[in-house]
Design a protein around this motif. Structure first.
Motif, PDB file in Angstrom:
ATOM      1  N   GLY A  33      59.533  38.471  -4.842  1.00 38.84           N
ATOM      2  CA  GLY A  33      58.327  38.936  -4.172  1.00 38.84           C
ATOM      3  C   GLY A  33      58.624  39.757  -2.933  1.00 38.84           C
ATOM      4  O   GLY A  33      59.765  39.836  -2.456  1.00 38.84           O
ATOM      5  N   VAL A  34      57.584  40.345  -2.372  1.00 41.18           N
ATOM      6  CA  VAL A  34      57.723  41.280  -1.258  1.00 41.18           C
ATOM      7  C   VAL A  34      58.184  40.618   0.035  1.00 41.18           C
ATOM      8  O   VAL A  34      58.597  41.296   0.975  1.00 41.18           O
ATOM      9  N   GLY A  35      58.132  39.273   0.093  1.00 43.10           N
ATOM     10  CA  GLY A  35      58.492  38.588   1.323  1.00 43.10           C
ATOM     11  C   GLY A  35      59.882  37.989   1.337  1.00 43.10           C
ATOM     12  O   GLY A  35      60.240  37.301   2.298  1.00 43.10           O
ATOM     13  N   HIS A  36      60.680  38.236   0.310  1.00 42.59           N
ATOM     14  CA  HIS A  36      61.994  37.586   0.232  1.00 42.59           C
ATOM     15  C   HIS A  36      62.994  38.278   1.139  1.00 42.59           C
ATOM     16  O   HIS A  36      63.414  39.404   0.879  1.00 42.59           O
ATOM     17  N   PRO A  37      63.436  37.632   2.222  1.00 45.31           N
ATOM     18  CA  PRO A  37      64.494  38.242   3.037  1.00 45.31           C
ATOM     19  C   PRO A  37      65.824  38.141   2.318  1.00 45.31           C
ATOM     20  O   PRO A  37      65.983  37.366   1.370  1.00 45.31           O
ATOM     21  N   ILE A  38      66.770  38.922   2.751  1.00 46.33           N
ATOM     22  CA  ILE A  38      68.146  38.776   2.268  1.00 46.33           C
ATOM     23  C   ILE A  38      68.806  37.691   3.108  1.00 46.33           C
ATOM     24  O   ILE A  38      68.728  37.723   4.343  1.00 46.33           O
ATOM     25  N   GLU A  39      69.431  36.733   2.447  1.00 41.97           N
ATOM     26  CA  GLU A  39      70.144  35.676   3.164  1.00 41.97           C
ATOM     27  C   GLU A  39      71.600  35.671   2.719  1.00 41.97           C
ATOM     28  O   GLU A  39      71.885  35.658   1.519  1.00 41.97           O
ATOM     29  N   PHE A  81      56.848  43.944   5.093  1.00 40.30           N
ATOM     30  CA  PHE A  81      57.266  43.425   3.801  1.00 40.30           C
ATOM     31  C   PHE A  81      57.883  44.531   2.941  1.00 40.30           C
ATOM     32  O   PHE A  81      57.567  45.719   3.099  1.00 40.30           O
ATOM     33  N   TRP A  82      58.767  44.129   2.019  1.00 41.31           N
ATOM     34  CA  TRP A  82      59.320  45.107   1.086  1.00 41.31           C
ATOM     35  C   TRP A  82      58.200  45.831   0.349  1.00 41.31           C
ATOM     36  O   TRP A  82      57.171  45.232   0.009  1.00 41.31           O
ATOM     37  N   GLU A  83      58.401  47.093   0.127  1.00 38.55           N
ATOM     38  CA  GLU A  83      57.421  47.866  -0.628  1.00 38.55           C
ATOM     39  C   GLU A  83      57.357  47.338  -2.061  1.00 38.55           C
ATOM     40  O   GLU A  83      58.398  47.148  -2.708  1.00 38.55           O
ATOM     41  N   PRO A  84      56.148  47.063  -2.589  1.00 43.94           N
ATOM     42  CA  PRO A  84      56.052  46.586  -3.973  1.00 43.94           C
ATOM     43  C   PRO A  84      56.728  47.552  -4.951  1.00 43.94           C
ATOM     44  O   PRO A  84      56.721  48.770  -4.763  1.00 43.94           O
ATOM     45  N   ASN A  85      57.358  46.967  -5.965  1.00 40.80           N
ATOM     46  CA  ASN A  85      57.993  47.724  -7.054  1.00 40.80           C
ATOM     47  C   ASN A  85      59.154  48.611  -6.577  1.00 40.80           C
ATOM     48  O   ASN A  85      59.423  49.660  -7.166  1.00 40.80           O
TER      49      ASN A  85
END
Length: 412
Positions: free
Chosen positions: A168-174, A218-222
C-alpha cells in the motif's frame, strides 16, 4: 601469474636486502622494500646470464605494496596496488593462498604500477607474489600475504518490503542491520531509492540497527520503487564491513484508506479517494484508549492467538481477559493494536461505546471485508480519540512525524 611480456630472458637473481613495514590500521598500511640486485653476496642463478655487463651499478629497486604484509581484517573492497621505483614489474600474482584463480589486474604503461581490477573475497588469505627488475635487467622475486575481513566483522542487512512485493501507499522502507551502524552518513550514501513517481525521501533511524525511509507524502498509487543497496565494503563503524550489494523493487498498488472516527464509532473505507463502505466499530475504552493518527497495516492473520499477558495483564487484573483466537486480524502496531472481529459479547457495543483494549473491533462482515480488501502498507486513519498518535517506532508510525522533523534527524 600476470607477466608483462612473453619474451624469454635469463637474469641474475638477488635476495631482498630488507623489508620495512609502515602504517597503522590493519589492512590499510603499505609494505615498502628495497631489492639491492648488486649487493655483495647476492645469490645468483645457476644459469649463466646473457645480459651485458652494466657500465654503472644498478640503483636498488624500491617497491610499495598495499595491503601491508601480514595485514589482517583487510576490507575486500580495497584495491591492492604494487608500485615500483628504479625498476619495472616483470610479473604479478595475487591469488587465494588456499588455491583459486588470480585476481585480475592492470599494469601501467611503463610497467611500474600494478592495480587490481576486481574486488576480493571475504575471509580469505591472499598471497601477493611479484617479480621485479632493476635498470640492468636483474630480477628479484618478492612475496607477502594478507587476510581479508573475517565473519565476526561482516555486516548484513534485511529490507522490507520484500523484493517484487506489492504494498500500500503507506509502507515505508525498513532496513534492519545485523550490526550497529555508527557511520550512518556512509551507509545512507550507499543506498539509493528511486521511484517512477520521482518522489524524494529521507532516512530516519529508529535505532543503530534499524533505519526507515519514506517520501514526504504517501507513495504515489501504482508506482514502482527501486532500492539499490551498494553496501559491499562500506564501513559501518566499529570495524564492521558491509558484505553485499543488492537491488530490490516493489510495486505500490492503488490508494486504500480506512478512516475511523471515535465520535461516530464508524469506519469509512475509501478506495482511490471514493467512499465504498461504512461499518460500525468499537475502539479502546477509557483505560486502554486507541492511538490516533495514521497507522499502517503491517501483517494479516486469518486467526491469531490473543493473550492478555502480551499487554502486561495478569489473571486477577480488572482488565484481564481469557485467551482467545482473534478472527480476521490485521496488525497496526507493535504494541498490539489490530483491526479484528469483535468477540460475540462485544458485538452490541459496535457503533455505540468503546470496550476494547485499544483495537478496532468490527462485525464479522466488516472484519472479513477489511482483511480481504486491505494489505500491508494500506492506511488506517484514527480520529478524535483524544490520545496521541502511535510513535514512529510503534509499527510504521512514520507518517505521524512532521516531515521537517523526519527529514532533518541528526545522524551523528
Amino acid at each position: 601469474m600476470q607477466e608483462k611480456s612473453s619474451r624469454k630472458r635469463r637474469f641474475v637473481l638477488a635476495a631482498a636486502a630488507g623489508v620495512l613495514l609502515i602504517g597503522g590500521a590493519a589492512g590499510v598500511a603499505a609494505a615498502t622494500g628495497v631489492f639491492d640486485t648488486e649487493a655483495p653476496g647476492a645469490q645468483q642463478s645457476t644459469t649463466p646470464t646473457q645480459s651485458p655487463t652494466p657500465s654503472e651499478p644498478a640503483v636498488p629497486v624500491a617497491f610499495t605494496a598495499e595491503p601491508a604484509d601480514n595485514a589482517a581484517e583487510v576490507n575486500p573492497a580495497s584495491t591492492p596496488v604494487l608500485k615500483v621505483q628504479n625498476g619495472t614489474i616483470e610479473s604479478v600474482s595475487l591469488a587465494p593462498k588456499s588455491g583459486g584463480g588470480d585476481v585480475a589486474g592492470e599494469l601501467s604503461a611503463n610497467d611500474s604500477e600494478w592495480t587490481a581490477s576486481e574486488p576480493l573475497e571475504f575471509n580469505t588469505e591472499y598471497t601477493f607474489a611479484f617479480t621485479l627488475a632493476d635498470t640492468n635487467g636483474n630480477t628479484t622475486k618478492g612475496s607477502q600475504t594478507f587476510h581479508t575481513v573475517t565473519p565476526p566483522n561482516e555486516a548484513n542487512a534485511f529490507m522490507a518490503p520484500m523484493d517484487k512485493s506489492v504494498v500500500g501507499v503507506g509502507h515505508p522502507i525498513e532496513i534492519n542491520f545485523s550490526e550497529p551502524v555508527l557511520n550512518k552518513p556512509a551507509v545512507e550514501a550507499a543506498i539509493t531509492v528511486t521511484s517512477t513517481s520521482a518522489q524524494t525521501g529521507a532516512f530516519y533511524w529508529i535505532s543503530d540497527t534499524k533505519a526507515r525511509y519514506r517520501p514526504e507524502t504517501f507513495w504515489e498509487p501504482n508506482s514502482t520503487v527501486t532500492v539499490d543497496m551498494k553496501l559491499f565494503g562500506v564501513d559501518f563503524g566499529n570495524s564492521m564491513i558491509g558484505n553485499f550489494n543488492e537491488t530490490r523493487t516493489f510495486q505500490v498498488h492503488n490508494s486504500r484508506v480506512a478512516v475511523v472516527d471515535n465520535l461516530t464509532k464508524t469506519m469509512q473505507v475509501f478506495i482511490d479517494g471514493q467512499l465504498t463502505r461504512s461499518f460500525p466499530i468499537t475502539l479502546g475504552d477509557a483505560e486502554w484508549p486507541s492511538p490516533s493518527g495514521y497507522q499502517v497495516v503491517m501483517s494479516q492473520h486469518e486467526t491469531l492467538p490473543f493473550r492478555a499477558e502480551s499487554i502486561g495483564l495478569k489473571p486477577g487484573d480488572p482488565a484481564y481477559y481469557e485467551p482467545f483466537d482473534a478472527s480476521w486480524a490485521s496488525r497496526l502496531t507493535n504494541s498490539g493494536v489490530f483491526v479484528h472481529q469483535a468477540l460475540p459479547g462485544a458485538l452490541g457495543a459496535l457503533g455505540v461505546i468503546n470496550v476494547s483494549h485499544g483495537c478496532i473491533g468490527m462485525s464479522p462482515e466488516g472484519a472479513k471485508y477489511f482483511y480481504d480488501t486491505f494489505e500491508p502498507g494500506d492506511l488506517v486513519q484514527v480520529l478524535n480519540t483524544e490520545v496521541g498518535p502511535a510513535a514512529v517506532w510503534d509499527g510504521y508510525g512514520d507518517w505521524n512525524m512532521p516531515w521537517a522533523e523526519y527529514s532533518t534527524q541528526p545522524k551523528a
